[in-house]
Scaffold this motif. Structure first.
Motif, mmCIF file in Angstrom:
data_model
loop_
_atom_site.group_PDB
_atom_site.id
_atom_site.type_symbol
_atom_site.label_atom_id
_atom_site.label_comp_id
_atom_site.label_asym_id
_atom_site.label_seq_id
_atom_site.Cartn_x
_atom_site.Cartn_y
_atom_site.Cartn_z
ATOM 1 N N PHE A 209 0.839 -1.199 0.000
ATOM 2 C CA PHE A 209 0.000 0.000 0.000
ATOM 3 C C PHE A 209 0.870 1.243 0.000
ATOM 4 O O PHE A 209 1.752 1.392 0.839
ATOM 5 C CB PHE A 209 -0.901 0.004 1.236
ATOM 6 C CG PHE A 209 -1.695 -1.267 1.361
ATOM 7 C CD1 PHE A 209 -2.514 -1.693 0.328
ATOM 8 C CD2 PHE A 209 -1.591 -2.055 2.494
ATOM 9 C CE1 PHE A 209 -3.236 -2.881 0.421
ATOM 10 C CE2 PHE A 209 -2.301 -3.241 2.602
ATOM 11 C CZ PHE A 209 -3.132 -3.650 1.560
ATOM 12 N N TYR A 211 1.154 5.138 0.511
ATOM 13 C CA TYR A 211 0.504 6.279 1.148
ATOM 14 C C TYR A 211 1.349 7.530 0.938
ATOM 15 O O TYR A 211 2.558 7.452 0.673
ATOM 16 C CB TYR A 211 0.395 6.080 2.658
ATOM 17 C CG TYR A 211 -0.271 4.816 3.126
ATOM 18 C CD1 TYR A 211 -1.627 4.796 3.452
ATOM 19 C CD2 TYR A 211 0.457 3.645 3.291
ATOM 20 C CE1 TYR A 211 -2.229 3.645 3.934
ATOM 21 C CE2 TYR A 211 -0.135 2.485 3.765
ATOM 22 C CZ TYR A 211 -1.489 2.494 4.082
ATOM 23 O OH TYR A 211 -2.076 1.354 4.556
ATOM 24 N N LEU A 222 -4.143 7.591 0.665
ATOM 25 C CA LEU A 222 -3.807 6.322 0.022
ATOM 26 C C LEU A 222 -3.818 6.581 -1.483
ATOM 27 O O LEU A 222 -4.840 6.937 -2.049
ATOM 28 C CB LEU A 222 -4.857 5.263 0.378
ATOM 29 C CG LEU A 222 -4.666 3.902 -0.296
ATOM 30 C CD1 LEU A 222 -3.439 3.180 0.263
ATOM 31 C CD2 LEU A 222 -5.906 3.029 -0.122
ATOM 32 N N MET A 225 -1.717 0.998 -4.953
ATOM 33 C CA MET A 225 -1.231 -0.272 -4.411
ATOM 34 C C MET A 225 -0.762 -1.171 -5.536
ATOM 35 O O MET A 225 -1.092 -0.969 -6.704
ATOM 36 C CB MET A 225 -2.280 -0.951 -3.535
ATOM 37 C CG MET A 225 -3.640 -1.084 -4.111
ATOM 38 S SD MET A 225 -4.795 -1.773 -2.888
ATOM 39 C CE MET A 225 -5.343 -0.314 -2.010
ATOM 40 N N VAL A 271 -6.949 -0.806 5.958
ATOM 41 C CA VAL A 271 -5.771 -0.281 5.247
ATOM 42 C C VAL A 271 -5.617 1.226 5.476
ATOM 43 O O VAL A 271 -4.512 1.725 5.712
ATOM 44 C CB VAL A 271 -5.881 -0.603 3.733
ATOM 45 C CG1 VAL A 271 -4.803 0.115 2.944
ATOM 46 C CG2 VAL A 271 -5.796 -2.107 3.513
ATOM 47 N N LEU A 272 -6.714 1.939 5.440
ATOM 48 C CA LEU A 272 -6.659 3.391 5.657
ATOM 49 C C LEU A 272 -6.250 3.710 7.093
ATOM 50 O O LEU A 272 -5.408 4.578 7.337
ATOM 51 C CB LEU A 272 -8.019 4.019 5.340
ATOM 52 C CG LEU A 272 -8.398 3.988 3.851
ATOM 53 C CD1 LEU A 272 -9.864 4.351 3.646
ATOM 54 C CD2 LEU A 272 -7.506 4.926 3.040
ATOM 55 N N GLY A 275 -2.510 3.184 7.792
ATOM 56 C CA GLY A 275 -1.694 4.315 7.324
ATOM 57 C C GLY A 275 -1.716 5.457 8.330
ATOM 58 O O GLY A 275 -0.672 6.037 8.663
ATOM 59 N N CYS A 295 5.273 3.263 2.438
ATOM 60 C CA CYS A 295 4.614 2.063 1.926
ATOM 61 C C CYS A 295 4.572 0.992 2.998
ATOM 62 O O CYS A 295 5.562 0.760 3.695
ATOM 63 C CB CYS A 295 5.383 1.559 0.708
ATOM 64 S SG CYS A 295 4.765 0.001 0.054
ATOM 65 N N TYR A 328 -6.742 4.812 -7.028
ATOM 66 C CA TYR A 328 -6.915 5.482 -5.736
ATOM 67 C C TYR A 328 -6.519 6.952 -5.821
ATOM 68 O O TYR A 328 -7.169 7.814 -5.234
ATOM 69 C CB TYR A 328 -6.153 4.736 -4.632
ATOM 70 C CG TYR A 328 -6.745 3.359 -4.421
ATOM 71 C CD1 TYR A 328 -7.943 3.197 -3.738
ATOM 72 C CD2 TYR A 328 -6.142 2.222 -4.950
ATOM 73 C CE1 TYR A 328 -8.520 1.945 -3.575
ATOM 74 C CE2 TYR A 328 -6.705 0.963 -4.800
ATOM 75 C CZ TYR A 328 -7.896 0.828 -4.107
ATOM 76 O OH TYR A 328 -8.468 -0.405 -3.960
#
Ligand code: AMP
Ligand code: AMP
Length: 361
Positions: A209, A211, A222, A225, A271-272, A275, A295, A328
């Motif tokens: 991921f 960021y 984000l 990915m 996932v958010l 981060g 990442c 994203y």
């Protein structure tokens, strides 16, 4: 160690109308240069002759500085030239691989986008784990000694080497046998054996991921990915199982490229939040914390558990899959946003608001 104030006084000498964005010609340089050009900056490439063709063909570089090897970036004259060009350096994986932490912390007198103080945390696997654990991430178990191996583990070596030399073992005996094999095949040096990290092997799929943390906008975005394309492990499925057994294959994890990915939406809350939490902890351990890209490298199991096995506190090459196309980044910014450009946008914003010094180290 270079003090923040020293970098600030270098920035004070800069002509902010004529800032260049510079980096070493490799890794994610095309991404960085394209983004810089799209945001109206000049670009500087510190390049070796054998890689020049890349930057000539794509015509993204205004100024080349040729070096024999990347570590020559630490030479006084090269740094002086970079400062003359009002260069802000954007570090990527090749900085870790070819220059190293000590060089960056002690000898690189050119302003860099990002927080150099986090390098210490990034480069040491134990410190990385401490950081990620503090952020409440789920981590693979680690083993102190090869003698403790009681289930499948992945054996890792220090430094950003793109998975080169990794191997699997499920007992102290297989560890020793495979380590010998890897040494024989030139994938690793004997003295590196004492520096290995033994990590529980998580069965699942990899997801990386990307960021971007903005201390100007006080947000973590984000932006993309990917998953990696690794030789030889990603080629194994092309060989029938009985032939694999016959030749006793020992896969390696050398990265050769990246593949874009979008995620099941129900995984996004985690996932958010991951981060956000990682950025929050970074502020505690090395204020003001992460500046710009980072990442999280993870494996997701079939029950939706996300295990983080590594963090990179800088642009990763996986973000190259997003150049011009990341879904994203599109959701947040519309067309044409990607990591290299997001970096340049932040630098531009820093100049516009008169806070450039805050984001350079
Ligand atoms: P290179 O210039 O290709 O030798 O890469 C410099 C460093 O970045 C090495 O440590 C590589 O392992 C790493 N690297 C390069 N490309 C990638 C990628 N696509 N994914 C992950 N790591 C990479
Ligand atoms: P790294 O160099 O740490 O990014 O890891 C390189 C590759 O090794 C990853 O892309 C995965 O394919 C694999 N890998 C790393 N850690 C684990 C783990 N704990 N379990 C399973 N596979 C892993």
């Amino acid at each position: 160690m270079i003090e923040k104030e020293e970098i600030e006084s270098l920035v004070e000498e800069y002509d902010l109308e004529k800032v260049s964005i510079g980096t070493l010609g490799s890794h994610s340089a095309l991404n960085i240069f394209k983004g810089a050009k799209e945001e109206g900056f000049r670009t500087v490439c510190v390049c070796t002759q054998n890689r020049e063709i890349v930057y000539r063909k794509f015509q993204l570089v205004d100024e080349f500085i040729f070096v024999e090897r990347f570590s020559d970036l630490l030479n006084g004259e090269i740094q002086e030239r970079l400062r003359e060009l009002n260069t802000i350096l954007v570090p990527h994986g090749s900085f870790n691989a070819y220059i190293g932490m000590e060089g960056m912390l002690n000898d690189l007198y050119v302003p860099m986008f990002g927080n150099r103080r986090l390098l210490k945390w990034e480069i040491n696997r134990d410190k990385q784990r401490e950081w990620l654990r503090k952020a409440g991430l789920r981590l693979p178990k680690t083993y102190e000694s090869p003698n403790d191996i009681d289930k499948l583990v992945i054996v890792k070596f220090p430094g950003a080497r793109g998975g080169k030399g990794y191997f699997l073992a499920d007992s102290p005996e297989t560890f020793r046998r495979k380590a010998e094999d890897m040494i024989k095949r030139g994938h690793l040096k004997r003295e590196e054996l004492s520096n290995v990290q033994l990590q529980e092997y998580i069965l699942g799929v990899t997801a990386y991921f990307q960021y971007f943390r903005s201390i100007i906008k006080e947000d973590v975005e984000l932006l993309g990915m990917d998953r990696r394309y690794e030789s030889t492990v990603d080629g194994l499925g092309r060989i029938p199982a009985k032939d694999q057994l016959q030749v006793d294959l020992n896969p390696t994890y050398t990265v050769v490229g990246n593949i874009p990915l979008t995620l099941r939406e129900s995984l996004l809350p985690e996932v958010l939040s991951m981060g956000d939490r990682v950025a929050e902890v970074s502020e505690e351990i090395a204020p003001p914390g992460i500046i710009g890209p980072f990442c999280l490298e993870t494996i997701i199991t079939d029950t939706g558990e996300i295990y983080a096995f590594e963090i990179s506190a800088r642009i990763v090459a996986g973000s190259n899959v997003g150049i011009g196309t990341s879904p994203y980044a599109y959701l947040k910014y519309g067309a044409g946003m990607y990591m290299g450009r997001r970096i340049a946008r932040e630098i531009k914003e820093g100049i516009r608001r008169g806070v450039l010094k805050k984001i350079l180290y």
